[in-house]
Each structure stands twice: as C-alpha cells, then as structure tokens.
Design an enzyme around this catalytic site. Structure first.
Site, mmCIF file in Angstrom:
data_model
loop_
_atom_site.group_PDB
_atom_site.id
_atom_site.type_symbol
_atom_site.label_atom_id
_atom_site.label_comp_id
_atom_site.label_asym_id
_atom_site.label_seq_id
_atom_site.Cartn_x
_atom_site.Cartn_y
_atom_site.Cartn_z
ATOM 1 N N HIS A 90 13.112 6.900 -23.826
ATOM 2 C CA HIS A 90 12.229 5.750 -24.056
ATOM 3 C C HIS A 90 10.763 6.052 -23.703
ATOM 4 O O HIS A 90 9.870 5.826 -24.510
ATOM 5 C CB HIS A 90 12.746 4.554 -23.252
ATOM 6 C CG HIS A 90 12.152 3.249 -23.683
ATOM 7 N ND1 HIS A 90 12.520 2.055 -23.131
ATOM 8 C CD2 HIS A 90 11.223 2.948 -24.614
ATOM 9 C CE1 HIS A 90 11.850 1.073 -23.695
ATOM 10 N NE2 HIS A 90 11.050 1.594 -24.602
ATOM 11 N N TYR A 116 16.922 -3.001 -23.699
ATOM 12 C CA TYR A 116 16.811 -4.234 -24.476
ATOM 13 C C TYR A 116 18.012 -5.154 -24.257
ATOM 14 O O TYR A 116 17.987 -6.324 -24.658
ATOM 15 C CB TYR A 116 16.663 -3.917 -25.969
ATOM 16 C CG TYR A 116 15.506 -2.999 -26.277
ATOM 17 C CD1 TYR A 116 14.239 -3.225 -25.746
ATOM 18 C CD2 TYR A 116 15.673 -1.884 -27.090
ATOM 19 C CE1 TYR A 116 13.179 -2.374 -26.017
ATOM 20 C CE2 TYR A 116 14.619 -1.026 -27.369
ATOM 21 C CZ TYR A 116 13.381 -1.277 -26.828
ATOM 22 O OH TYR A 116 12.324 -0.433 -27.097
#
Length: 231
Positions: free
Chosen positions: A61, A3
């Site tokens: 993730h 991110y």
C-alpha cells in the site's frame, strides 16, 4: 485490507455470477504487515476473507520508509506469487528509489505502481520512471475527488465538444496517458459512464490543456511517499 471490505467483495464476486477469470481481484498489504512472515500471513488472511485461491494483483500500500521494511514485504509477495497465491505483484505510492531497491533486492519488477494521478497532479516524471522500468501506472483518485476540475475550461470545453461528461473527459485523458484509472462511484449510472470512455478521443491540444492544469504540488492531502505513512 485496510479498506475493510474483502469479505464483502468476495461475497459480491460469488453472487454476481461473473466467471472468476473475467474479474481482476486486487488487494493491498498494509504497513503493519511489512515484516516477511507478517506479509505472508496477511496474504493468506486476505485469501480467506475473499474466499478465493488466488489474488490477481496484490500491492504494497505505502512504502513507509521510516519503518524501512518494504523490501522484506516485497520479498514475501514475490514468494507468494511463486507459490501461486498471487498472479501479479505490485506496489502503490512508490518513488523511483523505492522501486529500484525492491527490483535490485529480488530481480522482480512490480507489474503496477498505483499512484495519485489527476489533472492537478499529472505526475509526468513518475509516469516516465514507471514506463522506463516496464511498470504500468495505475491512478488512484483519478478524478481528483472533491477537487475534481469538472468546471475548468479545458475539461468542460472538451466535454461539450465531444458530447460527454467532464468525468469522462478526465478518464479519457488518463487512458490516453497510458494509465489505468480507478474511479470510485456508488451510483450505477455514473459507474456505467466511467466505463464508457472508448468511443471518443482527445486531440493533442486537448490532452495538453488538461495536463496544463497541473499545480506545483497538486496532491490532495500531502501524501508524499517519502514522508506519508499508513499502517
């Protein structure tokens, strides 16, 4: 890490004045760092960018099954936890097969499995699989993003009955399912509303009606963990 906001989050934490122990700081291990040594280095890099000595929760993730290195990534996170660099270790977008492989390889069960979960995709089976293993379900895109069912009768009618917003109904539905929803908003007023979901409760019929919005495959973008991969 993907991110690209760890530096900013760390700075915000320091400027906020909120005691560190009152904040649950979570980050993720990207797919490109699934090798054991790369995963350990990635954790250290995240700690440096965040400017903290310990990450409260670190997640893999995506499993990225075609690469098939997520077990080594899990070993690395477990070892980092044992060294005190991470308080709790978890995963994201793992199926029962992925979960069982990492548990069998290390004897350590993920604390959290963060999965796509919203009214169009309530993930009843996966929630049950998490619960059976003692894993807490965390919901990403809990409102359904651009497809949020705010005008669907089960949501809109419940909002009117309880005097709350449709978003609060969905988040309350999440909480009563036993999930931990992570809504995203850049609007302070909406952020406050998203937190204010403990002052009312949905009854069984309201819960069932929202769950009944499920679609055969309600995924937002086809993110099947057996095929979708992110590096």
């Amino acid at each position: 890490m993907n991110y690209g906001n760890e530096t900013e989050v760390g700075e915000a934490l320091r400027r906020s004045g909120v005691p560190r122990e009152e904040v649950v700081l979570t980050s993720k291990l990207p797919g490109r760092h699934h090798g054991y040594d790369d995963a350990v280095a990635s954790v250290h890099e995240s700690l440096g960018r965040l400017g903290v000595e310990q990450i409260d929760l670190h997640l893999i993730h995506w499993p990225n099954p075609s690469v098939d290195s997520y077990v080594e990534a899990w070993r690395a996170l477990v070892d980092c936890q044992r060294e005190g660099l991470i308080r709790s270790v978890g995963v994201s977008n793992f199926t029962p097969t992925h979960l069982d492989r990492v548990i069998e390889a290390t004897g350590v069960t993920p604390a959290v499995n963060q999965i796509e979960l919203h009214p169009y995709f309530p993930q009843e089976q996966m929630r049950a699989e998490n619960e059976r293993r003692g894993i807490r379900t965390c919901s990403w895109s809990p409102l359904g993003k651009r497809q949020a069912p705010f005008t669907e009768p089960p949501v809109a009618d419940a909002a009117e009955r309880h005097g709350v917003t449709p978003g609060q109904v969905i988040l309350r539905w999440q909480v009563q399912l036993g999930a931990v929803p992570l809504p995203k908003s850049a609007t302070p007023e909406r952020q406050r509303a998203n937190l204010d979901v403990l002052g009312f409760a949905l009854d069984d019929s309201e819960m069932a009606a929202v769950t009944g919005l499920a679609r055969p495959d309600g995924r937002l973008f086809g993110g099947d963990p057996d095929t979708h991969e992110e590096m």
